[in-house]
Design an enzyme around this catalytic site. Structure first.
Site, mmCIF file in Angstrom:
data_model
loop_
_atom_site.group_PDB
_atom_site.id
_atom_site.type_symbol
_atom_site.label_atom_id
_atom_site.label_comp_id
_atom_site.label_asym_id
_atom_site.label_seq_id
_atom_site.Cartn_x
_atom_site.Cartn_y
_atom_site.Cartn_z
ATOM 1 N N ARG A 83 56.863 42.831 -6.133
ATOM 2 C CA ARG A 83 57.816 42.693 -7.242
ATOM 3 C C ARG A 83 59.196 43.262 -6.896
ATOM 4 N NH1 ARG A 83 53.883 40.383 -7.760
ATOM 5 N NH2 ARG A 83 52.516 40.197 -9.567
ATOM 6 N N SER A 107 54.326 41.025 -18.091
ATOM 7 C CA SER A 107 54.028 42.415 -17.732
ATOM 8 C C SER A 107 55.286 43.272 -17.788
ATOM 9 C CB SER A 107 53.434 42.485 -16.328
ATOM 10 O OG SER A 107 52.185 41.835 -16.280
ATOM 11 N N GLU A 112 58.761 46.415 -14.515
ATOM 12 C CA GLU A 112 58.896 45.101 -13.895
ATOM 13 C C GLU A 112 60.073 44.368 -14.517
ATOM 14 O OE1 GLU A 112 55.983 41.275 -13.195
ATOM 15 O OE2 GLU A 112 55.163 43.282 -12.937
#
Length: 297
Positions: free
Chosen positions: A163, A214, A285
């Protein structure tokens, strides 16, 4: 170009959370010359430039974003270079591309069918799901640097990790991505995999209210972010109209009228609870954009 620049455009409805204030200046380009001219104007005017795509992984400040916001939603197009090798513009939907390539019998993007973002965002965040990530198929990207230079950058130079990528630290505009997929597969079998991923996603993730997926990255190791948030009793917790989803504790829902400040405050509360219970500081995130919206930690 000047006739396409719009002042004070609300950004809330352009993001998955449906929160956020206006852009000082807004541009949705479809042609390279318009984008080049706008970025040159911003440089000469000493205005910061913020690039957004599908708006699925963003939290935009309630007071908005200063400078020029470039929205690449209409920056679309896919070119087949050879069997399994494609060049995809940054505004294309990664989920739609997953379907298109599967129907050709090209494997590699089946995991992305439920990811609601754009190709550009997928590159910058190194998006992923089901144990796969965008870097698995990425060969290179074309970027526009802060000086207006077009440059081809190999995937190996982008610092792609879970990520994350070096693009998050650069003032570059991702224009397109070159992907190497695996041809020669049975389309029906790939579509079957896609259906399995979709079924799992619908069973485990909330829908019906605006959310960006998320909220926190998984920290590594056996303990997942959602599992720790769940065990810490955070499901259903709320600040204003922002609420931790009952179905999945790593999702925050806008149940109607939430503000960016509500979501940020709830995220901070979630992070602090996990630190207290598990000794792990979860990392967002979500990307934070705009004035007065800062993540401490």
């Amino acid at each position: 170009m000047k006739d396409q620049l719009q002042p004070g455009v609300s950004l809330a409805l352009l993001t998955a959370y449906q929160v956020g204030g206006p852009a000082e200046w807004y541009l949705q380009p479809t042609k390279a010359e318009v984008l080049d001219e706008a970025l040159g104007w911003a440089r000469r005017s000493e205005l910061p430039v913020t690039v957004i795509g599908a708006g699925t992984n963003l939290l935009i400040s309630d007071v908005g974003i200063g400078g020029l916001v470039v929205h690449l939603r209409s920056w679309r197009g896919t070119q087949i270079l050879e069997e399994g090798l494609i060049e995809v513009k940054a505004g294309e939907s990664i989920a739609a591309l997953a379907f298109q390539t599967a129907r050709r019998g090209w494997a590699g993007l089946e995991w992305a069918v439920g990811v609601p973002g754009s190709i550009g965002g997928a590159v910058v965040m190194n998006a992923g799901a089901h144990g796969a990530q965008f870097s698995d198929t990425l060969e290179s990207v074309e970027v526009l640097t802060e000086t207006g230079e077009r440059r081809r950058v190999a995937a190996g130079e982008l610092g792609l990790t879970y990520r994350s990528s070096l693009l998050q630290q650069r003032d570059w505009v991702v224009l397109s991505a070159r992907l190497r997929l695996a041809p020669g597969h049975q389309p029906a079998r790939l579509i079957e995999h896609i259906d399995e991923f979709n079924t799992f996603r619908h069973r485990t993730q909330p829908s019906g209210f605006p959310n960006c997926g998320s909220v926190f990255r998984n920290p590594g190791g056996e303990k997942k972010a959602g599992w720790m948030l769940d065990r810490s009793g955070l499901k259903g917790q709320s600040v204003g109209a922002a609420q931790v989803a009952e179905q999945h504790a790593n999702f925050i829902l806008n149940r109607g009228g939430a503000t960016a400040r509500d979501i940020l405050t709830l995220m901070t509360r979630m992070r602090d609870r996990v630190v207290a219970d598990w000794g792990i500081a979860l990392k967002p995130e979500v990307r934070f954009l705009g004035r007065g919206l800062n993540w401490a930690g």
